[in-house]
Write a protein that holds these residues in place. Structure first.
Motif, mmCIF file in Angstrom:
data_model
loop_
_atom_site.group_PDB
_atom_site.id
_atom_site.type_symbol
_atom_site.label_atom_id
_atom_site.label_comp_id
_atom_site.label_asym_id
_atom_site.label_seq_id
_atom_site.Cartn_x
_atom_site.Cartn_y
_atom_site.Cartn_z
ATOM 1 N N GLU A 213 21.587 11.657 -19.489
ATOM 2 C CA GLU A 213 20.124 11.158 -19.330
ATOM 3 C C GLU A 213 19.320 12.170 -18.638
ATOM 4 N N THR B 263 23.593 3.499 -6.337
ATOM 5 C CA THR B 263 23.976 2.880 -7.815
ATOM 6 C C THR B 263 23.580 4.047 -8.832
ATOM 7 N N ARG B 264 24.347 3.740 -9.793
ATOM 8 C CA ARG B 264 24.157 4.788 -11.006
ATOM 9 C C ARG B 264 22.498 4.839 -11.290
ATOM 10 N N ARG B 265 21.779 3.653 -11.306
ATOM 11 C CA ARG B 265 20.394 3.612 -11.621
ATOM 12 C C ARG B 265 19.522 4.323 -10.314
ATOM 13 N N GLU B 266 20.048 3.994 -9.453
ATOM 14 C CA GLU B 266 19.428 4.518 -8.066
ATOM 15 C C GLU B 266 19.457 6.114 -7.937
ATOM 16 N N THR C 25 17.219 7.470 -10.706
ATOM 17 C CA THR C 25 15.916 7.507 -10.446
ATOM 18 C C THR C 25 15.469 8.492 -9.351
ATOM 19 N N MET D 230 25.733 10.243 -17.052
ATOM 20 C CA MET D 230 24.502 10.533 -16.134
ATOM 21 C C MET D 230 23.861 11.772 -16.565
#
Length: 302
Positions: free
Chosen positions: A152, A113-116, A119, A149
Motif C-alpha cells: 500500500e 493498528t495497521r490502518r493507523e 495513515t 503494508m
C-alpha cells in the motif's frame, strides 16, 4: 530519485557533562565520520536520542547537521514523534532546513493498528517533498510494517526506501521478490549486516560505525565487490562489538565505545544512564580487545 547506498551511521548526539546539548561536539562527530568515508548520515535516530531532545534542540541539531554535511553525503533525520501532527511539523522543518531525507518511525508510545500505521506514513510523507525511508523495527517498537503494508505504501511516490530491522534476513529477499527495485532496502541491524549485504541490500544503517567507521566501510566495500571471504574476516573480528547494537542499552554501549576510541562522549540523557559495574566492564573489555586486534585494512587494498 535517490542514490542512497553504503554505510550510513546512526550518529550520536553529544551532550556536555551537565546534560546540555553540545552542538560543537555533535558537529565534530558528524564531520569525522564523513572524513572517514561513510556514505551518508542518519541524525536523531535511536542513537541520536531523538526522544530525549526538546523540539527546539532537535532543530538546532538538524541545522548543525546540514551545515556539516554541506552536500558531501546525504543527511537524513529520524522522525520519531508521539503524534502524527508533530511528525508533520517536524518533517516540514527538516525540509526547510535543507536535509536530504527522512527516516520515519511509526508514532511513538501508542501501538497503532495497521490502518493507523498506514495513515501515519501517508500523512507524514504527504506533508513533504523529501524522500522517505520507512524504519521497520518491530523488535523494539512492537509494530511490523509487513509486506502487504509496504504494498500500500508503494502507492506513495516519495516513500522510496526501507530500513529493515526485523532481524529476519528472509524479509530482505521477500521485499525484493515483491517489489523489485521499487524500494531501496537497507539493513538496520549491525550483527546481520554482512548477510544482508550478500542478499542485496543497498547498504547498512549502523550503530557501531560511530566508533569504527573504517572497518564498517571496508565490509561494505568488499561485499559490494563480491569479496565476501575477505569481508568475513573483518566481520568476524567486529562481531562482539556488533552484538552491542541489539540490546536495550545499545545507545550507552555505542557512546562508551566512541569515548574509548576518542570519537565522542559517553554522556546520555535520562532516563538513560551511563553504564556502570559489569555492563561497563564488559563493553570496555570488548572495545579494548577490538582495538588491540584491529585488522590491517591495507592488506585488502583499502
Amino acid at each position: 530519485m535517490i542514490d542512497w547506498k553504503g554505510v550510513f551511521p546512526a550518529a550520536t548526539t553529544q551532550f556536555k557533562n551537565d546534560g546540555s546539548l553540545d552542538i560543537d561536539g555533535t558537529q565534530r562527530v558528524y564531520d569525522n565520520l564523513i572524513r572517514d568515508g561513510v556514505h551518508g548520515l542518519i541524525v536523531l535516530g535511536t542513537c541520536g536520542e531523538n526522544n530525549s531532545l526538546l523540539p527546539e534542540e532537535k532543530i538546532k541539531v538538524l541545522e548543525a547537521a546540514r551545515e556539516v554535511g554541506g552536500g558531501r553525503v546525504p543527511v537524513l533525520t529520524g522522525v520519531s514523534e508521539f503524534t502524527t501532527a508533530n511528525a508533520v511539523n517536524y518533517v516540514q522543518a527538516a525540509e526547510r532546513i535543507g536535509l536530504d531525507g527522512l527516516m520515519v518511525l511509526p508514532a511513538m508510545a501508542y501501538k497503532a493498528t495497521r490502518r493507523e500505521v498506514l495513515t501515519h506514513y501517508r500523512t507524514v510523507a504527504g506533508a513533504t517533498g523529501l524522500p522517505v525511508m520507512v524504519y521497520n523495527n518491530p523488535v523494539t517498537y512492537g509494530i511490523d510494517v509487513t509486506l502487504d503494508m509496504m504494498q500500500e505504501l508503494a502507492e506513495v511516490k516519495n516513500i522510496v526506501a526501507i530500513k529493515e530491522s526485523t532481524e529476519d534476513t528472509r524479509r530482505i529477499t521477500d521485499l525484493y521478490n515483491a517489489f523489485g527495485d521499487r524500494f531501496t532496502v537497507f539493513c538496520g541491524v549491525d550483527d546481520i549486516a554482512l548477510e544482508s549485504l550478500m542478499l542485496g541490500t543497498a547498504g547498512w544503517i549502523s550503530g557501531l560505525t560511530s566508533a569504527f567507521p573504517h572497518e564498517s566501510v571496508a565490509i561494505y566495500t568488499l561485499a559490494s565487490q563480491g569479496r565476501y571471504a575477505e569481508a568475513l574476516e573483518i566481520y568476524r573480528w567486529f562481531m562482539p562489538l556488533l552484538h552491542l547494537d541489539t540490546i536495550p542499552t545499545l545507545v550507552q554501549c555505542i557512546k562508551l565505545c566512541e569515548q574509548i576510541c576518542g570519537r565522542g562522549s559517553e554522556m546520555v540523557r535520562a532516563p538513560r544512564l551511563t553504564l556502570t559495574g559489569e555492563d561497563r566492564r564488559r563493553v570496555i573489555e570488548i572495545t579494548e580487545k577490538a582495538l588491540a586486534t584491529r585488522p590491517d585494512l591495507s592488506k585488502y587494498g583499502l
